[in-house]
Design a protein around this motif. Structure first.
Motif, PDB file in Angstrom:
ATOM      1  N   ILE A 130       0.839  -1.202   0.000  1.00  0.00           N
ATOM      2  CA  ILE A 130       0.000   0.000   0.000  1.00  0.00           C
ATOM      3  C   ILE A 130       0.872   1.249   0.000  1.00  0.00           C
ATOM      4  CG2 ILE A 130      -1.668   1.323   1.365  1.00  0.00           C
ATOM      5  CD1 ILE A 130      -2.882  -1.321   2.273  1.00  0.00           C
ATOM      6  N   LEU A 134       0.779   4.093  -2.874  1.00  0.00           N
ATOM      7  CA  LEU A 134       0.442   5.476  -2.534  1.00  0.00           C
ATOM      8  C   LEU A 134       1.567   6.418  -2.971  1.00  0.00           C
ATOM      9  CD1 LEU A 134      -1.116   5.159   1.053  1.00  0.00           C
ATOM     10  CD2 LEU A 134      -2.312   5.722  -1.071  1.00  0.00           C
ATOM     11  N   PHE A 138       0.861   9.521  -5.363  1.00  0.00           N
ATOM     12  CA  PHE A 138       1.094  10.895  -4.921  1.00  0.00           C
ATOM     13  C   PHE A 138       2.114  11.590  -5.837  1.00  0.00           C
ATOM     14  CE2 PHE A 138       0.170   9.515  -0.254  1.00  0.00           C
ATOM     15  CZ  PHE A 138      -1.187   9.503  -0.523  1.00  0.00           C
ATOM     16  N   MET A 246      -6.782  -6.373   1.581  1.00  0.00           N
ATOM     17  CA  MET A 246      -7.667  -5.329   1.061  1.00  0.00           C
ATOM     18  C   MET A 246      -8.202  -5.714  -0.320  1.00  0.00           C
ATOM     19  SD  MET A 246      -6.695  -1.381   0.223  1.00  0.00           S
ATOM     20  CE  MET A 246      -6.268  -1.087   1.936  1.00  0.00           C
ATOM     21  N   LEU A 265      -7.662   2.076  -3.981  1.00  0.00           N
ATOM     22  CA  LEU A 265      -7.420   3.059  -2.909  1.00  0.00           C
ATOM     23  C   LEU A 265      -8.090   4.356  -3.338  1.00  0.00           C
ATOM     24  CD1 LEU A 265      -3.560   2.536  -2.445  1.00  0.00           C
ATOM     25  CD2 LEU A 265      -5.379   1.540  -1.069  1.00  0.00           C
TER      26      LEU A 265
ATOM     27  N   ALA B 142      -2.970   9.236   2.987  1.00  0.00           N
ATOM     28  CA  ALA B 142      -2.232   8.017   3.344  1.00  0.00           C
ATOM     29  C   ALA B 142      -2.626   7.496   4.721  1.00  0.00           C
ATOM     30  CB  ALA B 142      -0.727   8.283   3.294  1.00  0.00           C
ATOM     31  N   ARG B 144      -5.331   7.115   6.028  1.00  0.00           N
ATOM     32  CA  ARG B 144      -6.478   6.217   6.025  1.00  0.00           C
ATOM     33  C   ARG B 144      -6.021   4.760   5.986  1.00  0.00           C
ATOM     34  NH1 ARG B 144     -10.527   7.846   1.458  1.00  0.00           N
ATOM     35  NH2 ARG B 144     -11.522   6.029   2.407  1.00  0.00           N
ATOM     36  N   TYR B 145      -4.854   4.532   5.383  1.00  0.00           N
ATOM     37  CA  TYR B 145      -4.360   3.154   5.213  1.00  0.00           C
ATOM     38  C   TYR B 145      -3.219   2.834   6.173  1.00  0.00           C
ATOM     39  CZ  TYR B 145      -7.108   3.796   1.042  1.00  0.00           C
ATOM     40  OH  TYR B 145      -8.135   4.066   0.196  1.00  0.00           O
ATOM     41  N   LEU B 146      -2.315   3.802   6.354  1.00  0.00           N
ATOM     42  CA  LEU B 146      -1.196   3.611   7.266  1.00  0.00           C
ATOM     43  C   LEU B 146      -1.485   4.502   8.465  1.00  0.00           C
ATOM     44  CD1 LEU B 146       1.544   3.874   4.500  1.00  0.00           C
ATOM     45  CD2 LEU B 146       0.791   1.772   5.619  1.00  0.00           C
TER      46      LEU B 146
END
Lengths: 266, 266, 266, 266
Positions: A130, A134, A138, A246, A265, B142, B144-146
């Motif tokens: 994840i 991300l 980003f 997930m 995500l 981020a 929200r996940y980490l």
């Protein structure tokens, strides 16, 4: 309701971690292993055994399904096996969760169309971390505004290829949102060849290789008077497990096949 | 079409940079300065002069508008002046672009309602640095996940307040997307008091102050086997100019007032 | 000439790595294991066995020496056992290489005097990682010139103690070369308690704890217009092996006992 | 006792900062400026004036000395002027403090011999930033033990040359303490040319150029299971002042000429 999962590649290092992670998840169960050998054996605590104890191993998806159709096929094998496994799974109405970067565009399209027609959810993800996903997402979002970009990727010195697959993928994702342009001073001089790194549409990519390092990437985006840095450090393959869980939960809900974890995500 | 801009606070350091940046923009022109003194003077190359040369200075918005209504009022003054300036601008149909973190929730609401009723575009932004705003936005996405987060902010040792306003704002943005929870070892022992930093809903915030430093922030988000770091370095106030220009271009198109530059970045 | 090494703590994780590293060194050999149990057993590929195959295990140094005096006793056990083991080794003319941070000043002095009198080389090292020791040494060297210092140490969230032992040791080494003084703004305000970290003679120490992290430390030294950062990342306990081998080679040559690996690095 | 200092290059940006720093030092005084023009003028608050107020300007060292011999000649001019200025200063018994990287080995030797014969202290320093010099020194010290090294240097995108002079100098200092060897995987493949950076005896050097950046360098040294990183950030030319003051105080005491600030740091 418990989601039942069959795993291809369960004996590998990633597979072993996945068996543990899925078994520990409250709403999931590993019900079978798909393998190219060890038919009629069992996988028990990471060891193959003849004793009817643990996860039953099958060498064909047909025989596996004959004993009970799982909701999910999690495939962690190599690109050669993956396409056929996934094709078959879709045919049988099993939702595929695939971890590979080796499929061709054509293959991905074929599988996507199959899934869309049958309204079967699925995901193919080159990377289940994840954090890594991300970081790439980003970087691409930021490159719309801060258009001068350099990518540093750092790995142990046992890695043969430079740049890393993740760096290439990151550069491609950034390519889609910014116009190619020469970066740095227009009359830049490289006194030592290679100092300015590899060039991809003006972006520079630098590959560092040192003993001790694991897998790290930093994307630097510069603007007038400021710098934005997005870094991901991957210390352990356990980092892939939350993304796999997930993905399993997500494909149960969906009716098409997506490519890339970033698409599930928000 | 050229966008005409009046600037409040044009003589300050930020204002001086803004005059230059807007004058250099192809589609914009600085047509007036709003000030609390120097009525009937002119601002020419950063100096106040009696010569009718440069940007005319006015001490009231009425007299400024009497000589020609600008499209935009860019306000870079202190919180005390900002509310009245903005209120008046909206009343007169001038689109406000406001750089301050000092307005109350009540004041922001009042101005937003005014703008919505009259369908006038506007923006109030505590921070015009695109990089800083993206860094905060990404951190919240981020988290929200980490969900285990620590914030490090680093500034020169002339800064009195700790943590910085940006760190507080970042923590609040993260607070909205993750559930509060204790981080670290449940039986954690702080042998030297303060070592673990400030606690905000379980998140830890660390303020570093050293001579030499400018303004830097790094948000660390940890997950099983991985770390995601989002860092912003602010080296020069020029970093605010691209955000100001983007805001001016944006409010011309919109018919309401937004709070925060992040809301005009996709 | 081959250097013969007996190891106390050979069954532990560090000991197992040490057995491998020493066995692979061209000029060294592991000849015995000192343990609190398994007398008359053998250590073979990390397993204890009754078969006379591998490294013989002894529960007393006397019986170990009776079968052949080793050049070196490498002690990787806990602080309780270490002092007696080392005392005995020195008495018997065996050169000690000790990895612990748990001895008291008094104990270290006693052992140093013994070694000096008998002209036996030895080393006690709280940390055998060359990188970590260099990082501490450089931080102390630099703090003579750049006297404003903040220490950041980052560890996984299973660590109970804050700050880490290495951070405390680093702060103490810096303390010896710089005068205590208040850092930051004289009128500094901590709006969130703990934000400025722990205070040690004016130096600030910040402990970060996140899942995913391993063991990392960064020392920041600020001066007018500049920043010097010295960072060490420890990814694997293999990082201790080069320091252990260096220490073994070094104590063979010397005739006194030193405390700290930094004293055998130039 | 006050140390009297004449400055060549006092009107430049570095010179202006030096005039302020030396004037503020308790034990130093700026007594004269050496220039190629403005004879008989004065330097007052950074402006050249005819008024007999401020620092007198001379266009020859003879006329300057005729009005009073200074203890020190601080030379911040370009390489062309520096050699003659220094030669003359040594002839006249004035201690030179020279900031340039442009002298040839031959020229440095000539000046060193002159200084040694006359027992006059002096220093030639390519870099007066204490932090930068320490960073280079530590990198070379560490490379004796951690012999796999990559250098990252990061500068604004107005810089023409890559790699930076500091990176070249750092690589040369490391070259002296470690044996050249190929780093990375023996069968390494560069899929994008330049990704692995410039090669200097096996060390890799990577030059990053982005708007926003100032001047930064990071030396990464990898070992089994660990990484040591030594980073220097240069934010402002004020960072050179403490090194200049230290050099002035040092050359008053010494009777020879040294090359490099590192030689007066312990």
């Amino acid at each position: 309701m418990t989601i039942t999962v069959a795993i291809a590649g369960a004996r590998g290092r990633m597979g072993t971690a996945a068996v543990t992670a899925i078994s520990n998840a409250a709403n999931m169960e590993v019900v079978a292993a798909l393998d190219y050998k060890y038919d009629n054996h069992y996988l028990h605590n990471g060891e193959v055994t003849m004793e009817p104890n643990g996860i039953p191993i099958y060498t064909s998806l047909e025989s596996l399904v004959a004993d009970g159709k799982p909701d999910i096929l999690l495939d962690l094998t190599d690109p050669n096996a993956v396409f056929n496994n996934t094709y078959q799974a879709l045919t049988m109405g099993i939702r595929p969760v695939i971890g590979t970067s080796g499929l061709t565009k054509q293959q991905i399209e074929t599988l996507s169309e199959m899934a869309a027609e049958s309204r079967i959810g699925g995901i193919i993800a080159p990377n289940f971390s994840i954090g890594a996903v991300l970081a790439m997402k980003f970087s691409a979002m930021a490159a719309r505004y801060l258009q001068d970009v350099e990518i540093l990727e750092m790995h142990h010195d046992k890695k043969v290829d430079a740049p890393s697959g993740t760096a290439v993928k990151t550069a491609q994702m950034i390519q889609e949102v910014r116009e190619a342009h020469k970066q740095g001073h227009p009359d830049e001089k490289e006194h030592w060849e290679g100092a300015r790194g590899a060039d991809f549409e003006g972006m520079k990519v630098h590959s560092i290789r040192l003993p001790g390092l694991l897998a790290h990437q930093e994307v630097l985006l510069g603007g007038e008077g400021e710098l934005l840095s997005i870094r991901h450090d991957s210390f352990d393959r356990k980092s892939f497990m939350p993304g796999i869980l997930m993905a399993i939960n997500n494909v149960i809900e969906r009716e098409n096949l997506v490519y890339g974890l970033e698409n599930i995500l928000d």
